[in-house]
Design an enzyme around this catalytic site. Structure first.
Site, mmCIF file in Angstrom:
data_model
loop_
_atom_site.group_PDB
_atom_site.id
_atom_site.type_symbol
_atom_site.label_atom_id
_atom_site.label_comp_id
_atom_site.label_asym_id
_atom_site.label_seq_id
_atom_site.Cartn_x
_atom_site.Cartn_y
_atom_site.Cartn_z
ATOM 1 N N GLY A 8 0.872 -1.035 0.099
ATOM 2 C CA GLY A 8 0.046 -0.081 -0.021
ATOM 3 C C GLY A 8 0.901 1.208 0.099
ATOM 4 O O GLY A 8 0.290 2.383 0.529
ATOM 5 N N ILE A 13 -1.446 6.323 4.208
ATOM 6 C CA ILE A 13 -0.397 6.083 5.401
ATOM 7 C C ILE A 13 0.784 5.093 4.859
ATOM 8 O O ILE A 13 2.001 5.686 5.219
ATOM 9 C CB ILE A 13 -0.946 5.080 6.393
ATOM 10 C CG1 ILE A 13 -2.205 5.896 7.069
ATOM 11 C CG2 ILE A 13 -0.024 4.670 7.608
ATOM 12 C CD1 ILE A 13 -3.240 5.254 8.044
ATOM 13 N N ASP A 41 -2.112 -7.008 -7.559
ATOM 14 C CA ASP A 41 -3.321 -6.853 -7.129
ATOM 15 C C ASP A 41 -3.324 -7.790 -5.819
ATOM 16 O O ASP A 41 -3.802 -9.201 -6.226
ATOM 17 C CB ASP A 41 -4.657 -7.132 -8.300
ATOM 18 C CG ASP A 41 -5.986 -7.062 -7.584
ATOM 19 O OD1 ASP A 41 -6.226 -6.802 -6.589
ATOM 20 O OD2 ASP A 41 -6.853 -7.415 -8.483
ATOM 21 N N TYR A 155 -15.125 -4.849 8.056
ATOM 22 C CA TYR A 155 -13.985 -4.357 7.845
ATOM 23 C C TYR A 155 -13.324 -4.450 9.242
ATOM 24 O O TYR A 155 -12.039 -4.919 9.563
ATOM 25 C CB TYR A 155 -14.257 -2.799 7.985
ATOM 26 C CG TYR A 155 -12.905 -1.745 7.941
ATOM 27 C CD1 TYR A 155 -12.119 -1.652 6.719
ATOM 28 C CD2 TYR A 155 -12.582 -1.292 9.047
ATOM 29 C CE1 TYR A 155 -10.920 -0.887 6.924
ATOM 30 C CE2 TYR A 155 -11.342 -0.327 9.139
ATOM 31 C CZ TYR A 155 -10.623 -0.349 8.110
ATOM 32 O OH TYR A 155 -9.426 0.330 7.965
HETATM 33 P P1 NAI Z 1 -5.124 4.786 1.017
HETATM 34 O O1 NAI Z 1 -6.411 4.300 0.039
HETATM 35 O O2 NAI Z 1 -4.674 6.246 0.951
HETATM 36 O O3 NAI Z 1 -4.011 3.561 0.633
HETATM 37 C C1 NAI Z 1 -4.270 2.315 0.524
HETATM 38 C C2 NAI Z 1 -3.138 1.687 -0.536
HETATM 39 O O4 NAI Z 1 -3.622 0.526 -0.588
HETATM 40 C C3 NAI Z 1 -3.473 2.418 -1.907
HETATM 41 O O5 NAI Z 1 -2.289 2.694 -2.318
HETATM 42 C C4 NAI Z 1 -4.070 1.330 -2.774
HETATM 43 O O6 NAI Z 1 -3.734 1.266 -4.040
HETATM 44 C C5 NAI Z 1 -3.556 -0.156 -1.996
HETATM 45 N N1 NAI Z 1 -4.428 -1.153 -2.388
HETATM 46 C C6 NAI Z 1 -5.942 -1.207 -2.195
HETATM 47 N N2 NAI Z 1 -6.320 -2.338 -2.668
HETATM 48 C C7 NAI Z 1 -5.212 -2.775 -3.240
HETATM 49 C C8 NAI Z 1 -4.999 -4.160 -4.009
HETATM 50 N N3 NAI Z 1 -6.107 -5.054 -4.337
HETATM 51 N N4 NAI Z 1 -3.769 -4.732 -4.196
HETATM 52 C C9 NAI Z 1 -2.666 -3.963 -3.997
HETATM 53 N N5 NAI Z 1 -2.638 -2.497 -3.201
HETATM 54 C C10 NAI Z 1 -4.070 -2.244 -2.991
HETATM 55 O O7 NAI Z 1 -5.535 4.416 2.543
HETATM 56 P P2 NAI Z 1 -4.971 4.470 3.829
HETATM 57 O O8 NAI Z 1 -5.881 5.247 4.662
HETATM 58 O O9 NAI Z 1 -3.494 4.826 3.832
HETATM 59 O O10 NAI Z 1 -4.916 3.228 4.442
HETATM 60 C C11 NAI Z 1 -3.892 2.386 4.671
HETATM 61 C C12 NAI Z 1 -4.269 1.319 5.790
HETATM 62 O O11 NAI Z 1 -4.522 1.711 6.898
HETATM 63 C C13 NAI Z 1 -5.275 0.296 5.240
HETATM 64 O O12 NAI Z 1 -5.177 -0.836 5.806
HETATM 65 C C14 NAI Z 1 -6.593 0.979 6.101
HETATM 66 O O13 NAI Z 1 -7.439 -0.154 6.440
HETATM 67 C C15 NAI Z 1 -5.885 1.396 7.415
HETATM 68 N N6 NAI Z 1 -6.681 2.393 8.118
HETATM 69 C C16 NAI Z 1 -6.938 3.552 7.655
HETATM 70 C C17 NAI Z 1 -7.681 4.470 8.576
HETATM 71 C C18 NAI Z 1 -8.112 5.799 7.953
HETATM 72 O O14 NAI Z 1 -8.858 6.536 8.628
HETATM 73 N N7 NAI Z 1 -7.592 6.043 6.949
HETATM 74 C C19 NAI Z 1 -7.932 4.266 9.911
HETATM 75 C C20 NAI Z 1 -7.530 2.854 10.314
HETATM 76 C C21 NAI Z 1 -6.890 2.030 9.556
#
Ligand code: NAI
Length: 271
Positions: A8, A13, A41, A155
């Site tokens: 990711g 993050i 993916d 989730y």
């Molecule tokens: P984001 O959407 O900015 O980043 C997530 C990344 O995961 C993206 O670069 C996306 O392309 C990648 N991703 C998604 N599906 C994918 C797939 N099928 N194959 C490969 N890569 C894939 O989201 P964020 O917020 O940075 O999330 C990062 C982590 O933090 C996640 O695991 C999320 O559940 C967790 N999290 C986020 C919170 C929030 O409020 N933003 C709160 C608590 C946890």
């Protein structure tokens, strides 16, 4: 300086962590759908296996740090939530353990969980158990019976499975005893494209906005990445199996000191 694998890594993050880890002089092997060394993916078995093989080849089977940040959240499909957030995390935790143990120093793992592990009510234990047992058929089948809040359950279950994996494995001979320190960060609402997707949703937007954050506002990806960087550093040499909440106080407020408890999913009663 070492090699740190970040799933990711293209956004939110994961991207903020990448920036900090690279600035500290480490080599990052990013895994993502785009803008990463390993394009994969993680929602499919094939994608996960290919990504794992690619990472092992690029690192020659020696890794000093791992951050599992790839994930999706509401309002995406609940099946995808299980596939990416849990199965797309487990494959790296389990599959890279030997490469982490091969590090010359003390290797670090930071799994990105969530404060939904403790603040999302009534997450079905049977679903969490099926995930931890790697019984995808049962986990996916259970989603069919979970009603309107299914995405919330999916989730929270995916993130609770991540936290429990960390708690169960981190202190064992295969992990702590093999020179690996595995911990998790549990962020609260953090302003990223994932959160924005939820805020823009008719059903989830009001729920996210109504959820109490005692410090006010949302966190930034950099605020979470700062803690992840610390948990990748020597500062974490004496740390294994910890779940670090960085959530503006939501967990402390909702869970207070009478945990475990159940409560109704009524935002009004929490504020
Ligand atoms: P984001 O959407 O900015 O980043 C997530 C990344 O995961 C993206 O670069 C996306 O392309 C990648 N991703 C998604 N599906 C994918 C797939 N099928 N194959 C490969 N890569 C894939 O989201 P964020 O917020 O940075 O999330 C990062 C982590 O933090 C996640 O695991 C999320 O559940 C967790 N999290 C986020 C919170 C929030 O409020 N933003 C709160 C608590 C946890």
């Amino acid at each position: 300086m070492g090699t740190v694998v970040i799933t990711g890594s293209a956004s939110g993050i994961g991207a903020a962590t990448r920036t900090r880890v690279e600035a500290a002089g480490h080599t990052v092997v990013g895994v993502d759908l785009r803008d990463a060394e390993v394009l994969a993916d993680l929602s499919t078995d094939e994608g996960r296996s290919a990504a794992l093989a690619d990472v092992l080849e690029r690192t020659d089977g020696v890794i000093d740090g791992l951050v599992t940040s790839a994930g999706v959240g509401p309002p995406v499909n609940e099946h995808l939530v299980l596939d990416i957030n849990w199965f797309g995390t487990e494959v790296f935790l389990t599959g890279l353990r030997e490469a982490l143990a091969a590090s010359e120093g003390i290797a670090k793992v930071v799994a990105v969980s969530s404060n939904s592990t403790t603040t999302s009510p009534n997450t079905p234990d049977e679903l969490i158990d099926a995930l931890l047992a790697m019984d995808g058929a049962s986990a996916h089948a259970q989603l069919e019976d979970l009603g309107d809040f299914v995405i919330g359950f999916a989730y929270a279950a995916s993130k609770t499975a991540v936290a429990r994996y960390v708690r169960r494995h981190a202190p064992t001979p295969e992990w702590a005893g093999s020179g690996i320190r595995m911990n998790a960060v549990a962020p609260g609402a953090t302003m990223t494209p994932l959160l924005q997707g939820g805020l823009d949703d008719e059903m989830f937007g009001p729920a996210i906005k109504g959820f109490p954050v005692p410090t006010g506002g949302f966190g930034s990806p950099e605020q979470i990445a700062t803690w992840i960087e610390m948990m990748l550093s020597d500062a974490a040499d004496f740390m294994a199996g910890s779940i670090v909440f960085v959530d503006g106080g939501t967990d402390a407020m909702v869970r207070a000191d009478d945990w475990p408890r159940t409560y109704n999913f009524d935002m009004g009663s929490l504020s």
